[in-house]
Design a protein around this motif. Structure first.
Motif, PDB file in Angstrom:
ATOM      1  N   GLY A  17      -0.887  -9.711   3.367  1.00 55.20           N
ATOM      2  CA  GLY A  17      -1.703  -8.814   2.560  1.00 55.20           C
ATOM      3  C   GLY A  17      -3.157  -9.212   2.402  1.00 55.20           C
ATOM      4  N   TYR A  18      -3.838  -9.354   3.529  1.00 58.43           N
ATOM      5  CA  TYR A  18      -5.290  -9.551   3.493  1.00 58.43           C
ATOM      6  C   TYR A  18      -5.855  -9.010   4.801  1.00 58.43           C
ATOM      7  N   LEU A 188      -4.695   7.479   5.006  1.00 53.12           N
ATOM      8  CA  LEU A 188      -4.459   6.097   5.426  1.00 53.12           C
ATOM      9  C   LEU A 188      -3.036   5.660   5.083  1.00 53.12           C
ATOM     10  N   ALA A 189      -2.565   6.035   3.905  1.00 62.90           N
ATOM     11  CA  ALA A 189      -1.196   5.684   3.513  1.00 62.90           C
ATOM     12  C   ALA A 189      -0.172   6.348   4.420  1.00 62.90           C
ATOM     13  N   ALA A 190      -0.433   7.592   4.801  1.00 71.00           N
ATOM     14  CA  ALA A 190       0.489   8.299   5.692  1.00 71.00           C
ATOM     15  C   ALA A 190       0.527   7.644   7.067  1.00 71.00           C
ATOM     16  N   ARG A 217      -5.710  -5.785   0.538  1.00 72.66           N
ATOM     17  CA  ARG A 217      -4.601  -6.418  -0.198  1.00 72.66           C
ATOM     18  C   ARG A 217      -3.418  -5.486  -0.431  1.00 72.66           C
ATOM     19  N   GLY A 218      -3.615  -4.173  -0.231  1.00 75.95           N
ATOM     20  CA  GLY A 218      -2.550  -3.263  -0.602  1.00 75.95           C
ATOM     21  C   GLY A 218      -2.102  -2.286   0.465  1.00 75.95           C
ATOM     22  N   THR A 219      -2.660  -2.395   1.710  1.00 75.54           N
ATOM     23  CA  THR A 219      -2.291  -1.464   2.771  1.00 75.54           C
ATOM     24  C   THR A 219      -2.110  -2.220   4.084  1.00 75.54           C
TER      25      THR A 219
END
Length: 276
Positions: A17-18, A188-190, A217-219
């Motif tokens: 996660g970075y 981006l999430a999709a 950190r979150g994707t």
């Protein structure tokens, strides 16, 4: 020697996660400052040779420069060809010693992009190197408009090519001189949900710093390309050095005054992408 491939540095980033910065180089001075910044932050760095850099300096010289910096560095350094225009150019970069190539088939029809990118992936992997591809089209400030990445196409592209990293278009724009409104996080999430490869954001200078950190950190975004904001610092510091003493003519002395400002600016970029 800490010469690394793109996969070497992105696999841990994807897992933990970075993100890692792909810093666009135009010459020895900025490349050296970027490695110094990475060492100061204790993080890997991707040195990128883009088309404008390659128009000025031959590929073998750039490869030797990047590899020399890597050999003396205490952190992993990737020698990356950015926006390879065709298969032959990517092959030439690998023959020169680049450890990573980005094949840019984003202007091609989908099937042609898949076929050409897959060829470069096979070639890179055979050489022990990595390959980044692009689906969708990341436009240019004041120039060509972007075409957003379709998540289903991204999934088919990743599967059909075997790329080690995937550049996507989610509101990012090349050559943007200041941070814009931010990226389309829903798109981006999709894309992240449809694929299982590290994602890359080109045009990172136009992405607000806080959003860079949050996405790192979150994707699945594991690489941000940053060039314009660092070139601006280089230009400002060079201009100041020249104007400070108009009688000076020794370019080594003048250029040496760009090192500290560029390294400090690069440190800020790198620090924002580190693990929490």
């Amino acid at each position: 020697m800490t010469l690394a491939t793109l996969s070497d540095v992105l696999a841990p980033a994807f897992r933990d996660g970075y993100a890692v910065a792909g810093l666009v180089c135009l010459g020895w001075e900025d490349a050296r400052a970027y490695v110094a910044a990475a060492e100061a932050e204790g993080v890997p760095v991707i040195l990128q040779a883009g088309p404008s850099c390659r128009a000025h300096t031959p590929l073998p010289v750039l490869a030797a420069m990047f590899r020399t910096l890597a050999e003396g560095a205490s952190v992993p350094v990737v020698a990356h060809l950015d926006h390879g225009n065709d298969v032959a150019e990517c092959r030439a970069a690998l023959d020169c010693g680049f450890t990573s190539v980005m094949f840019d088939g984003s202007r091609m029809p989908f099937a042609d992009n898949v076929a050409a990118t897959a060829e470069v992936v096979r070639m890179a992997h055979a050489a022990g190197a990595s390959c980044e591809g692009e689906i969708g089209f990341v436009g240019y400030a004041g120039g060509e408009a972007s075409l957003g990445t379709d998540p289903d196409e991204a999934a088919r592209f990743a599967e059909g090519t075997g790329v080690d990293a995937l550049a996507v278009s989610v509101g990012n724009v090349h050559l943007q001189r200041s941070a814009g409104a931010g990226l389309d996080e829903a798109r981006l999430a999709a894309i992240g949900a449809a694929t299982a490869v590290p994602l890359v954001i080109h045009g990172g200078s136009g992405v607000p710093a806080a959003q860079r950190t949050a996405l790192a950190r979150g994707t699945s975004v594991c690489k941000f390309n940053v060039g314009t904001e660092l070139r601006q610092v280089f230009g400002e510091s060079l201009r100041a050095a020249v104007l400070r003493d108009p009688d000076r003519f020794d370019r080594v002395a003048i250029l040496s005054e760009t090192h500290a400002p560029v390294a400090e600016a690069a440190r800020r970029v790198l620090a924002a992408l580190k693990p929490a």
